[in-house]
Design a protein around this motif. Structure first.
Motif, PDB file in Angstrom:
ATOM      1  N   LEU A  63     -41.478 -11.428   5.198  1.00  0.00           N
ATOM      2  CA  LEU A  63     -40.196 -10.778   4.916  1.00  0.00           C
ATOM      3  C   LEU A  63     -39.516 -10.328   6.203  1.00  0.00           C
ATOM      4  O   LEU A  63     -38.307 -10.506   6.374  1.00  0.00           O
TER       5      LEU A  63
ATOM      6  N   LEU B  84     -38.294  -6.499  -5.346  1.00  0.00           N
ATOM      7  CA  LEU B  84     -38.393  -5.672  -4.142  1.00  0.00           C
ATOM      8  C   LEU B  84     -38.455  -4.191  -4.481  1.00  0.00           C
ATOM      9  O   LEU B  84     -39.078  -3.410  -3.744  1.00  0.00           O
TER      10      LEU B  84
ATOM     11  N   PHE C 200     -33.012   0.241  -0.405  1.00  0.00           N
ATOM     12  CA  PHE C 200     -34.458   0.158  -0.172  1.00  0.00           C
ATOM     13  C   PHE C 200     -34.818   0.856   1.139  1.00  0.00           C
ATOM     14  O   PHE C 200     -35.217   0.203   2.110  1.00  0.00           O
TER      15      PHE C 200
ATOM     16  N   SER D  17     -34.098  -8.483  -6.059  1.00  0.00           N
ATOM     17  CA  SER D  17     -33.935  -7.031  -5.946  1.00  0.00           C
ATOM     18  C   SER D  17     -34.871  -6.296  -6.899  1.00  0.00           C
ATOM     19  O   SER D  17     -35.447  -5.259  -6.551  1.00  0.00           O
TER      20      SER D  17
ATOM     21  N   ILE E 258     -41.645 -12.791  -5.293  1.00  0.00           N
ATOM     22  CA  ILE E 258     -40.618 -12.423  -4.311  1.00  0.00           C
ATOM     23  C   ILE E 258     -40.160 -13.626  -3.494  1.00  0.00           C
ATOM     24  O   ILE E 258     -38.972 -13.884  -3.348  1.00  0.00           O
TER      25      ILE E 258
ATOM     26  N   VAL F 216     -32.322  -6.807   1.853  1.00  0.00           N
ATOM     27  CA  VAL F 216     -32.882  -5.456   1.964  1.00  0.00           C
ATOM     28  C   VAL F 216     -31.953  -4.609   2.821  1.00  0.00           C
ATOM     29  O   VAL F 216     -31.784  -4.880   4.009  1.00  0.00           O
TER      30      VAL F 216
ATOM     31  N   GLU G  47     -40.914  -1.342  -3.026  1.00  0.00           N
ATOM     32  CA  GLU G  47     -40.404  -0.061  -2.526  1.00  0.00           C
ATOM     33  C   GLU G  47     -41.264   1.091  -3.039  1.00  0.00           C
ATOM     34  O   GLU G  47     -41.620   2.006  -2.294  1.00  0.00           O
TER      35      GLU G  47
ATOM     36  N   GLY H 238     -46.119 -11.067  -4.105  1.00  0.00           N
ATOM     37  CA  GLY H 238     -45.198 -11.461  -3.040  1.00  0.00           C
ATOM     38  C   GLY H 238     -45.010 -12.967  -2.976  1.00  0.00           C
ATOM     39  O   GLY H 238     -43.882 -13.461  -2.837  1.00  0.00           O
TER      40      GLY H 238
ATOM     41  N   LEU I  57     -38.592   0.197   2.300  1.00  0.00           N
ATOM     42  CA  LEU I  57     -38.785  -1.191   2.746  1.00  0.00           C
ATOM     43  C   LEU I  57     -38.046  -1.462   4.042  1.00  0.00           C
ATOM     44  O   LEU I  57     -38.559  -2.140   4.935  1.00  0.00           O
TER      45      LEU I  57
END
Length: 229
Positions: A165, A137, A186, A134, A111, A181, A141, A107, A189
């Motif tokens: 996030l 992420l 997702f 994406s 991310i 998101v 997910e 993360g 998420l």
């Protein structure tokens, strides 16, 4: 008046009002019911105490416990979890613990930079950063399959590590209209963001959204000005 010996027994957190990294420590201490004192820092004019307790990175958060400083938010989370046994944050199984640490670092290392780049950039650079974000992420997910939180039924270490996030995506979307998101691409998420954000102990600690907006508008302008020179 507080005596030096009393200070040594206190739990003190050096933070700023807006730091997503310090917020991780706030959540962990709140979940465990640990009483602590907050010291608000001005990053543009760092205190001598902060520089003394974190001479290597010279930044927040720093947790001071029994007179001993610990820095770096993910390391502080582990210290907090090992020091106060109530409400365990990390799983007991060694492999599961290793995987939680892996995804927390993912993360921070993958991310966060890709989303930040998408926020401060434009055109093809922004498109590339969004595509990269994406892809990252999607891996998160998959980790939520069959789970309410990354920690299972309850908020755990990885939820706290990724909690930025739930905070900053709303800020970035309000400023730049980026939709990182969405519920269609997702769904897990998207549901996690809502569940995590609405948990009372999490929600009560959010920095004021109306103060974050101008802060990140200014930061975005600074980074864009740098990239254009």
């Amino acid at each position: 008046m507080i005596k030096p010996n009393d200070m040594a027994e206190e739990v003190t957190l050096f933070k700023t009002w807006s730091s997503a990294f310090a917020l991780r420590v706030v959540w962990a201490l709140q979940l465990k019911g640990v009483q602590y004192k907050s010291v608000l820092e001005d990053i543009s004019d760092k205190s001598e105490l902060l520089l003394h307790y974190n001479p290597v990175y010279k930044k927040v958060p720093v947790l001071l416990h029994q007179g001993r400083p610990i820095s770096e938010s993910l390391i502080i989370l582990e210290y907090v979890d090992e020091t106060w046994n109530q409400y365990p944050l990390l799983p007991q199984d060694p492999y599961a613990r290793a995987m939680v640490r892996f995804w927390a670092k993912f993360g921070d290392d993958k991310i966060m930079p890709s989303i930040w780049t998408a926020f401060i950039s434009e055109g093809k650079e922004q498109e590339a950063a969004l595509a990269e974000a994406s892809e990252h992420l999607q891996k998160l997910e998959e980790q939520l399959e069959g789970r309410k939180f990354f920690g299972g039924d309850n908020i755990g270490y990885l939820d706290i590590a990724l909690g930025w996030l739930a905070n900053l995506l709303r800020v970035f979307e309000d400023i730049s209209s980026l939709k990182v998101v969405d519920g269609e691409r997702f769904p897990l998420l998207f549901a996690w963001l809502r569940e995590f954000s609405d948990a009372p102990i999490i929600k009560d600690c959010w920095p004021p959204h109306d103060k974050l907006i101008p802060k990140f508008i200014a930061l975005r302008q600074v980074y864009r000005a740098k990239s254009s020179t």
